[in-house]
Write an enzyme that holds these catalytic residues in place. Structure first.
Site, PDB file in Angstrom:
ATOM      1  N   ARG A 247       0.847  -1.186   0.000  1.00 26.91           N
ATOM      2  CA  ARG A 247       0.000   0.000   0.000  1.00 26.91           C
ATOM      3  C   ARG A 247       0.886   1.241   0.000  1.00 26.91           C
ATOM      4  O   ARG A 247       1.892   1.308   0.708  1.00 26.91           O
ATOM      5  CB  ARG A 247      -0.942   0.021   1.220  1.00 26.91           C
ATOM      6  CG  ARG A 247      -2.115  -0.953   1.121  1.00 26.91           C
ATOM      7  CD  ARG A 247      -3.098  -0.546   0.040  1.00 26.91           C
ATOM      8  NE  ARG A 247      -4.254  -1.419  -0.040  1.00 26.91           N
ATOM      9  CZ  ARG A 247      -4.354  -2.465  -0.845  1.00 26.91           C
ATOM     10  NH1 ARG A 247      -3.335  -2.773  -1.645  1.00 26.91           N
ATOM     11  NH2 ARG A 247      -5.447  -3.202  -0.876  1.00 26.91           N
ATOM     12  N   GLU A 276      -2.443   7.354  -5.356  1.00 25.47           N
ATOM     13  CA  GLU A 276      -2.641   6.688  -6.642  1.00 25.47           C
ATOM     14  C   GLU A 276      -4.071   6.777  -7.163  1.00 25.47           C
ATOM     15  O   GLU A 276      -4.306   6.620  -8.368  1.00 25.47           O
ATOM     16  CB  GLU A 276      -2.242   5.213  -6.544  1.00 25.47           C
ATOM     17  CG  GLU A 276      -3.136   4.356  -5.664  1.00 25.47           C
ATOM     18  CD  GLU A 276      -2.703   2.891  -5.688  1.00 25.47           C
ATOM     19  OE1 GLU A 276      -3.541   2.056  -6.054  1.00 25.47           O
ATOM     20  OE2 GLU A 276      -1.548   2.602  -5.353  1.00 25.47           O
ATOM     21  N   HIS A 308       0.034  -0.321 -10.018  1.00 27.37           N
ATOM     22  CA  HIS A 308      -0.765  -1.247  -9.218  1.00 27.37           C
ATOM     23  C   HIS A 308      -1.210  -2.458 -10.060  1.00 27.37           C
ATOM     24  O   HIS A 308      -2.391  -2.809 -10.107  1.00 27.37           O
ATOM     25  CB  HIS A 308      -1.985  -0.551  -8.627  1.00 27.37           C
ATOM     26  CG  HIS A 308      -2.468  -1.186  -7.350  1.00 27.37           C
ATOM     27  ND1 HIS A 308      -2.821  -0.468  -6.241  1.00 27.37           N
ATOM     28  CD2 HIS A 308      -2.627  -2.489  -7.011  1.00 27.37           C
ATOM     29  CE1 HIS A 308      -3.209  -1.298  -5.271  1.00 27.37           C
ATOM     30  NE2 HIS A 308      -3.096  -2.524  -5.731  1.00 27.37           N
TER      31      HIS A 308
END
Length: 345
Positions: A247, A276, A308
């Site tokens: 994360r 993000e 991601h």
């Protein structure tokens, strides 16, 4: 009929979930089962306190990593009769779990969707940064076969510090053990299987001091927020490699940029970023990106960022869909206890 609103949906999400839903509904009909069928509605925009009103008429919502399921969002969902928030991911830091419990909204997740998938992406970042294969590829395409600036190091016998020894952390450790690395680990709940494998659990400070590579595999909580900061970076040896596929909030961006500018941080591999939600999963190639911190990170030659995509394999997406739909059916039928660790309490 169980009506579910899916948010932050991409074409591949819709394809995967439709395939699983249609297959399950068809099998139930063939077997004469009376289980409620699931009807999905897909929204490309995220769920937040402003879009929650669109959940009118649904029984449950399905969300992803960057949806904002805060108290305000949950309050609106509760007023609309939503009883279940189904996360199609492992982390739940974007959900106010305490508020959900107060509002009697169940929260479930997918804690173990092919941990090897994220682990392999972690190794891809390590190896690419180290051996500079991305730069070599571009050079050869241009007819440049010079090896200048492409020097790497051997992973064998290097000490790697793993923060978080859950399923993904364990998968990373198994791979690195195959490379012949020495593994240090920090986790409040040590895993005996890893200890038997030769992994040494230690303090966070010792891990930082002793590791040539540090890789993050822990959830984002109040205790782990900015676990990588100016103080922890100063403890690491000069030239250390830092990898984050967990994360974005685990890393203090400003401290990392300072360490990169000073030449202390030797390599940085990120598959996640603290802000993000404003960038990832969308095409911004024709936009002027306004996030100056992110843009500054991209200027360093020893930084590698992916958007991601650590979870993004056929196997993982199918497992995510399968588990998420099981969670939805279990909740709708009052069988939350059957979801076990999938249920966020």
């Amino acid at each position: 009929m169980i009506k579910v609103a899916f948010f932050s949906v991409k074409p591949y999400d819709e394809d995967i979930f439709n395939a699983h839903i249609n297959s399950a509904n068809s099998k139930d009909t063939e077997r004469g089962l009376s289980r409620d069928k699931l009807q999905a509605s897909y929204f490309t925009y995220p769920l937040n306190e402003h879009t929650a009103i669109s959940c009118q008429g649904f029984d449950a919502v399905c969300v992803f990593v960057n949806d904002e399921v805060n108290k305000a969002t949950l309050t609106t969902l509760a007023k609309l009769g939503i009883k279940h928030v189904a996360l199609r991911c492992a982390g739940f830091n974007n959900v106010d779990v305490k508020a959900a419990k107060t509002l009697a909204i169940a929260v479930t997740r997918v804690p173990a969707y092919s941990p090897e998938t994220v682990a392999e992406h972690t190794l891809a970042l390590m190896l690419t940064l180290n051996r500079k294969t991305h730069k070599a590829y571009n050079r050869v395409k241009e007819g440049n076969f010079s090896l200048d600036g492409l020097m790497g190091f051997t992973l064998h016998n290097k000490t790697v510090g793993i923060i978080g020894s859950g399923k993904i952390g364990q998968a990373v450790i198994r791979i690195l053990t195959g490379f012949g690395c020495n593994i240090l680990c920090y986790d409040p709940a040590p895993c005996q299987k890893l200890i038997d494998l030769g992994v040494r659990y230690t303090t966070l400070e010792d891990l930082f001091v002793s590791s040539q590579i540090v890789s993050l595999h822990c959830p984002l909580t109040h205790a782990t927020e900015h676990i990588i900061n100016a103080k922890s970076l100063a403890l690491m040896p000069k030239g250390v490699m830092l990898i984050n596929t967990s994360r974005g909030g685990l890393v203090d961006d400003k401290a990392v940029i300072h360490a990169l500018k000073q030449g202390h941080l030797g390599y940085l591999g990120l598959d996640v970023y603290e802000r993000e939600s404003e960038l990832f999963f969308s095409d911004h190639s024709q936009d002027i990106i306004q996030d100056d911190t992110f843009q500054r990170l991209l200027t360093f030659p020893n930084v590698l960022v992916t958007g991601h995509q650590g979870f993004f394999t056929h196997e993982a997406l199918n497992e995510i869909a399968n588990t998420t739909l099981k969670n939805i059916h279990s909740c709708a039928n009052g069988c939350l206890k059957t979801t076990g660790e999938n249920w966020v309490r």
